[in-house]
Design a protein around this motif. Structure first.
Motif, PDB file in Angstrom:
ATOM      1  N   VAL A   1      34.314  77.950  54.855  1.00  0.00           N
ATOM      2  CA  VAL A   1      33.570  76.746  55.212  1.00  0.00           C
ATOM      3  C   VAL A   1      32.466  77.157  56.179  1.00  0.00           C
ATOM      4  O   VAL A   1      32.738  77.809  57.192  1.00  0.00           O
ATOM      5  N   LEU A   2      31.226  76.789  55.848  1.00  0.00           N
ATOM      6  CA  LEU A   2      30.085  77.067  56.719  1.00  0.00           C
ATOM      7  C   LEU A   2      29.425  75.749  57.107  1.00  0.00           C
ATOM      8  O   LEU A   2      28.963  75.009  56.245  1.00  0.00           O
ATOM      9  N   GLY A   3      29.380  75.460  58.386  1.00  0.00           N
ATOM     10  CA  GLY A   3      28.712  74.264  58.890  1.00  0.00           C
ATOM     11  C   GLY A   3      27.333  74.620  59.416  1.00  0.00           C
ATOM     12  O   GLY A   3      27.202  75.523  60.250  1.00  0.00           O
ATOM     13  N   PHE A   4      26.323  73.925  58.906  1.00  0.00           N
ATOM     14  CA  PHE A   4      24.943  74.135  59.344  1.00  0.00           C
ATOM     15  C   PHE A   4      24.484  72.906  60.120  1.00  0.00           C
ATOM     16  O   PHE A   4      24.095  71.908  59.519  1.00  0.00           O
ATOM     17  N   PRO A   5      24.551  72.932  61.451  1.00  0.00           N
ATOM     18  CA  PRO A   5      24.085  71.801  62.242  1.00  0.00           C
ATOM     19  C   PRO A   5      22.630  71.484  61.934  1.00  0.00           C
ATOM     20  O   PRO A   5      21.807  72.384  61.771  1.00  0.00           O
TER      21      PRO A   5
ATOM     22  N   VAL B   1      27.996  72.804  54.415  1.00  0.00           N
ATOM     23  CA  VAL B   1      27.822  71.417  54.850  1.00  0.00           C
ATOM     24  C   VAL B   1      26.782  71.353  55.961  1.00  0.00           C
ATOM     25  O   VAL B   1      26.819  72.163  56.890  1.00  0.00           O
ATOM     26  N   ASN B   2      25.852  70.387  55.857  1.00  0.00           N
ATOM     27  CA  ASN B   2      24.956  70.161  56.994  1.00  0.00           C
ATOM     28  C   ASN B   2      25.658  69.163  57.921  1.00  0.00           C
ATOM     29  O   ASN B   2      26.075  68.100  57.501  1.00  0.00           O
ATOM     30  N   THR B   3      25.844  69.546  59.161  1.00  0.00           N
ATOM     31  CA  THR B   3      26.670  68.784  60.098  1.00  0.00           C
ATOM     32  C   THR B   3      25.844  68.210  61.248  1.00  0.00           C
ATOM     33  O   THR B   3      24.716  68.625  61.487  1.00  0.00           O
ATOM     34  N   ALA B   4      26.450  67.271  61.968  1.00  0.00           N
ATOM     35  CA  ALA B   4      25.842  66.693  63.173  1.00  0.00           C
ATOM     36  C   ALA B   4      26.941  66.093  64.033  1.00  0.00           C
ATOM     37  O   ALA B   4      27.723  65.264  63.555  1.00  0.00           O
ATOM     38  N   THR B   5      27.001  66.508  65.286  1.00  0.00           N
ATOM     39  CA  THR B   5      28.093  66.091  66.160  1.00  0.00           C
ATOM     40  C   THR B   5      28.027  64.621  66.577  1.00  0.00           C
ATOM     41  O   THR B   5      29.051  64.031  66.904  1.00  0.00           O
TER      42      THR B   5
ATOM     43  N   TRP C   1      21.283  62.736  54.081  1.00  0.00           N
ATOM     44  CA  TRP C   1      21.940  62.494  55.362  1.00  0.00           C
ATOM     45  C   TRP C   1      22.837  63.666  55.721  1.00  0.00           C
ATOM     46  O   TRP C   1      23.071  64.560  54.910  1.00  0.00           O
ATOM     47  N   ASN C   2      23.377  63.609  56.936  1.00  0.00           N
ATOM     48  CA  ASN C   2      24.328  64.609  57.413  1.00  0.00           C
ATOM     49  C   ASN C   2      25.573  64.622  56.528  1.00  0.00           C
ATOM     50  O   ASN C   2      25.936  63.617  55.940  1.00  0.00           O
ATOM     51  N   PHE C   3      26.225  65.756  56.492  1.00  0.00           N
ATOM     52  CA  PHE C   3      27.495  65.967  55.786  1.00  0.00           C
ATOM     53  C   PHE C   3      27.368  65.938  54.266  1.00  0.00           C
ATOM     54  O   PHE C   3      28.311  65.617  53.557  1.00  0.00           O
TER      55      PHE C   3
ATOM     56  N   LEU D   1      29.556  60.100  60.750  1.00  0.00           N
ATOM     57  CA  LEU D   1      30.410  60.836  59.819  1.00  0.00           C
ATOM     58  C   LEU D   1      31.058  62.063  60.476  1.00  0.00           C
ATOM     59  O   LEU D   1      31.776  62.813  59.810  1.00  0.00           O
ATOM     60  N   ALA D   2      30.847  62.254  61.782  1.00  0.00           N
ATOM     61  CA  ALA D   2      31.389  63.422  62.486  1.00  0.00           C
ATOM     62  C   ALA D   2      32.907  63.565  62.373  1.00  0.00           C
ATOM     63  O   ALA D   2      33.406  64.693  62.418  1.00  0.00           O
ATOM     64  N   PRO D   3      33.685  62.487  62.176  1.00  0.00           N
ATOM     65  CA  PRO D   3      35.121  62.693  61.953  1.00  0.00           C
ATOM     66  C   PRO D   3      35.419  63.605  60.752  1.00  0.00           C
ATOM     67  O   PRO D   3      36.521  64.139  60.642  1.00  0.00           O
ATOM     68  N   GLN D   4      34.426  63.813  59.893  1.00  0.00           N
ATOM     69  CA  GLN D   4      34.624  64.728  58.774  1.00  0.00           C
ATOM     70  C   GLN D   4      34.825  66.172  59.244  1.00  0.00           C
ATOM     71  O   GLN D   4      35.366  66.997  58.494  1.00  0.00           O
TER      72      GLN D   4
END
Length: 159
Positions: free
Chosen positions: A60-64, A31-35, A125-127, A39-42
């Motif tokens: 689970v791998l988060g890629f900011p 997942v591409n993430t962003a704090t 987009w993110n997530f 959508l950060a509640p995801q």
């Protein structure tokens, strides 16, 4: 020779390399993430998947990523702490990465090549979420608005 998922690697925030080859036999959710994204509640939903299925073989791998509205201001050094404190994240976060453009992280190049989305290969987009099966085959791409709990049935099938 054609590149496979297991030929790839990525950096953790501390600079260590994580070889995808070390994830053989596991289902991987990327997942591409962003704090600072709406959508950060995801993050909480992703953490629940990690807690529920991690022992059964889900990684689970988060890629900011800071490519969408500058919604990831954290540095690699602060990322894990921010996600732990604000969202309870214990799954593996990776170093900040581009998911589109000339500097796209090779993992996202590979995933986009194998699983196009609504806008073609481009991530909108993110997530955005990608599921990779136990054999390293990308099997499904999910839109940013797809909540993590909506992936459960697909994850269970792959486990």
């Amino acid at each position: 020779m054609m590149q496979t998922f297991y030929d790839l690697s990525a950096h953790k925030p501390n600079g260590e390399t994580l070889a995808m080859d070390s994830l053989r036999g596991q289902v991987v959710l990327i997942v591409n993430t962003a704090t600072k994204c709406g959508l950060a509640p995801q993050f909480e939903g992703l953490e629940k998947l990690h807690q529920k299925y991690g022992k059964r073989g889900l990684v689970v791998l988060g890629f900011p990523c800071d490519q969408f509205g500058n919604q990831e201001p954290e540095t690699d050094q602060n990322m894990e702490t921010t996600c732990q404190i604000n969202h309870g994240v214990t799954f593996q976060l990776m170093a900040k990465s581009d998911v589109n453009g000339a500097d796209t992280n090779p993992i996202f190049q590979y995933l986009k090549k194998n699983l196009s989305g609504f806008l073609g290969a481009r991530i909108k987009w993110n997530f955005t979420k990608f599921l990779v099966d136990k054999n390293g085959k990308p099997v499904k791409r999910f839109s940013p608005i797809t909540k993590p709990q909506a992936l459960e049935a697909e994850i269970q099938k792959l486990l």
